[in-house]
Design a protein around this motif. Structure first.
Motif, PDB file in Angstrom:
ATOM      1  N   GLY A   1       0.705  -1.163  -0.094  1.00  0.00           N
ATOM      2  CA  GLY A   1      -0.206  -0.038   0.039  1.00  0.00           C
ATOM      3  C   GLY A   1       0.923   1.304   0.009  1.00  0.00           C
ATOM      4  N   GLU A   2       2.011   1.355  -0.625  1.00  0.00           N
ATOM      5  CA  GLU A   2       3.015   2.272  -0.265  1.00  0.00           C
ATOM      6  C   GLU A   2       3.172   3.234  -1.716  1.00  0.00           C
ATOM      7  N   CYS A   3       3.215   2.073  -2.886  1.00  0.00           N
ATOM      8  CA  CYS A   3       3.518   2.943  -4.110  1.00  0.00           C
ATOM      9  C   CYS A   3       2.363   3.466  -4.728  1.00  0.00           C
ATOM     10  N   GLY A   4       1.070   3.045  -4.536  1.00  0.00           N
ATOM     11  CA  GLY A   4      -0.163   3.659  -5.313  1.00  0.00           C
ATOM     12  C   GLY A   4      -0.497   2.914  -6.587  1.00  0.00           C
ATOM     13  N   ALA A   5       0.287   2.139  -7.095  1.00  0.00           N
ATOM     14  CA  ALA A   5      -0.034   1.606  -8.147  1.00  0.00           C
ATOM     15  C   ALA A   5      -1.412   0.824  -8.329  1.00  0.00           C
ATOM     16  N   CYS A   6      -1.913   0.281  -7.212  1.00  0.00           N
ATOM     17  CA  CYS A   6      -3.162  -0.399  -7.003  1.00  0.00           C
ATOM     18  C   CYS A   6      -4.262   0.432  -6.921  1.00  0.00           C
TER      19      CYS A   6
ATOM     20  N   ALA B   1      -8.158   4.655  -2.529  1.00  0.00           N
ATOM     21  CA  ALA B   1      -7.673   3.607  -1.392  1.00  0.00           C
ATOM     22  C   ALA B   1      -6.644   2.465  -2.381  1.00  0.00           C
ATOM     23  N   ARG B   2      -6.072   1.958  -1.498  1.00  0.00           N
ATOM     24  CA  ARG B   2      -4.947   0.953  -2.083  1.00  0.00           C
ATOM     25  C   ARG B   2      -5.456  -0.408  -1.922  1.00  0.00           C
ATOM     26  N   ALA B   3      -5.689  -0.922  -3.233  1.00  0.00           N
ATOM     27  CA  ALA B   3      -6.348  -2.325  -3.231  1.00  0.00           C
ATOM     28  C   ALA B   3      -5.571  -3.389  -2.992  1.00  0.00           C
ATOM     29  N   CYS B   4      -4.323  -3.343  -2.736  1.00  0.00           N
ATOM     30  CA  CYS B   4      -3.335  -4.193  -2.394  1.00  0.00           C
ATOM     31  C   CYS B   4      -3.459  -4.853  -0.823  1.00  0.00           C
ATOM     32  N   VAL B   5      -3.954  -3.817  -0.148  1.00  0.00           N
ATOM     33  CA  VAL B   5      -3.917  -3.873   1.303  1.00  0.00           C
ATOM     34  C   VAL B   5      -5.446  -4.230   1.843  1.00  0.00           C
ATOM     35  N   ILE B   6      -6.234  -3.970   0.988  1.00  0.00           N
ATOM     36  CA  ILE B   6      -7.500  -4.115   1.454  1.00  0.00           C
ATOM     37  C   ILE B   6      -8.402  -5.513   1.369  1.00  0.00           C
ATOM     38  N   PRO B   7      -8.605  -6.247   2.443  1.00  0.00           N
ATOM     39  CA  PRO B   7      -9.408  -7.427   2.236  1.00  0.00           C
ATOM     40  C   PRO B   7     -10.827  -7.341   1.382  1.00  0.00           C
ATOM     41  N   VAL B   8     -10.781  -8.231   0.274  1.00  0.00           N
ATOM     42  CA  VAL B   8     -11.968  -8.315  -0.543  1.00  0.00           C
ATOM     43  C   VAL B   8     -13.397  -8.114   0.324  1.00  0.00           C
ATOM     44  N   ALA B   9     -13.197  -8.785   1.467  1.00  0.00           N
ATOM     45  CA  ALA B   9     -14.361  -8.677   2.198  1.00  0.00           C
ATOM     46  C   ALA B   9     -14.740  -7.297   2.633  1.00  0.00           C
ATOM     47  N   ALA B  10     -13.981  -6.331   2.872  1.00  0.00           N
ATOM     48  CA  ALA B  10     -14.174  -5.047   3.194  1.00  0.00           C
ATOM     49  C   ALA B  10     -14.938  -4.124   1.681  1.00  0.00           C
ATOM     50  N   ALA B  11     -15.017  -4.838   0.649  1.00  0.00           N
ATOM     51  CA  ALA B  11     -15.675  -4.088  -0.414  1.00  0.00           C
ATOM     52  C   ALA B  11     -16.883  -4.788  -0.643  1.00  0.00           C
ATOM     53  N   HIS B  12     -17.338  -5.573   0.238  1.00  0.00           N
ATOM     54  CA  HIS B  12     -18.698  -6.147   0.121  1.00  0.00           C
ATOM     55  C   HIS B  12     -20.036  -4.890  -0.024  1.00  0.00           C
TER      56      HIS B  12
END
Length: 173
Positions: free
Chosen positions: A50-55, A64-75
């Motif tokens: 979650g540090e570079c921003g590419a995601c 938001a940085r998608a690489c550190v967010i659990p998919v469950a949080a997007a429900h």
């Protein structure tokens, strides 16, 4: 998607205006779901921390940085990726600004830069240069296109206002 999974093993989220049902695998990140299950290539895997921003994606309009967010949080949430801002033939205002200003070299950071600028302009339609710099501070570009990226961010604000038919006297046309 594995059709043998029980419905409780799936999550629903709204991706780029469409309902997406993805497996609710333990440990799966939002980035993995977007790339692997939704076949979206805009968000990139960069650092995985979650540090570079590419995601970067927008979740309910917030970067938001998608690489550190659990998919469950997007429900049940509204997720916007680079693909949701426009198309190849009709790019959105922020995408168009980056094209016009040639604000890419290798392009790997581009997703994060565009999505971060998009979130900023949605929140603050006429950001100052200092606000743009502060917002992009944690997005990494190793190629050194920072000058063009800042120019594209300023241009994006203009194009958004023009698309909304709200022109400011200081807008370059």
């Amino acid at each position: 998607m594995d059709s043998t999974l029980a419905p409780a093993d799936h999550l629903d989220m709204h991706v780029n205006g469409r309902l997406a049902t993805v497996p609710a695998s333990a440990g799966m990140t939002l980035l993995q779901a977007l790339r692997n299950d939704c076949a979206l290539n805009g968000p990139k895997y960069g650092c995985g921390l979650g540090e570079c921003g590419a995601c970067t994606v927008l979740i309910d309009g917030v970067a938001a940085r998608a690489c550190v967010i659990p998919v469950a949080a997007a429900h049940g949430r509204a997720i916007t990726t680079l693909e949701g801002l426009g198309s190849e033939t009709a790019p959105g205002p922020t995408q168009q600004a980056f094209i016009e200003c040639e604000a890419a070299q290798c392009g790997y950071c581009l997703n994060g830069m565009v999505m971060t600028v998009e979130a900023l302009i949605r929140r603050k339609p006429d950001p100052s240069e200092q606000e743009i710099r502060r917002e992009l501070h944690h997005n990494l570009c190793r190629c050194g296109t920072h000058v063009e990226i800042l120019q594209a961010a300023r241009r994006a604000a203009v194009l958004h206002r023009m698309a909304g038919q709200v022109l400011d006297a200081k807008d370059p046309v």
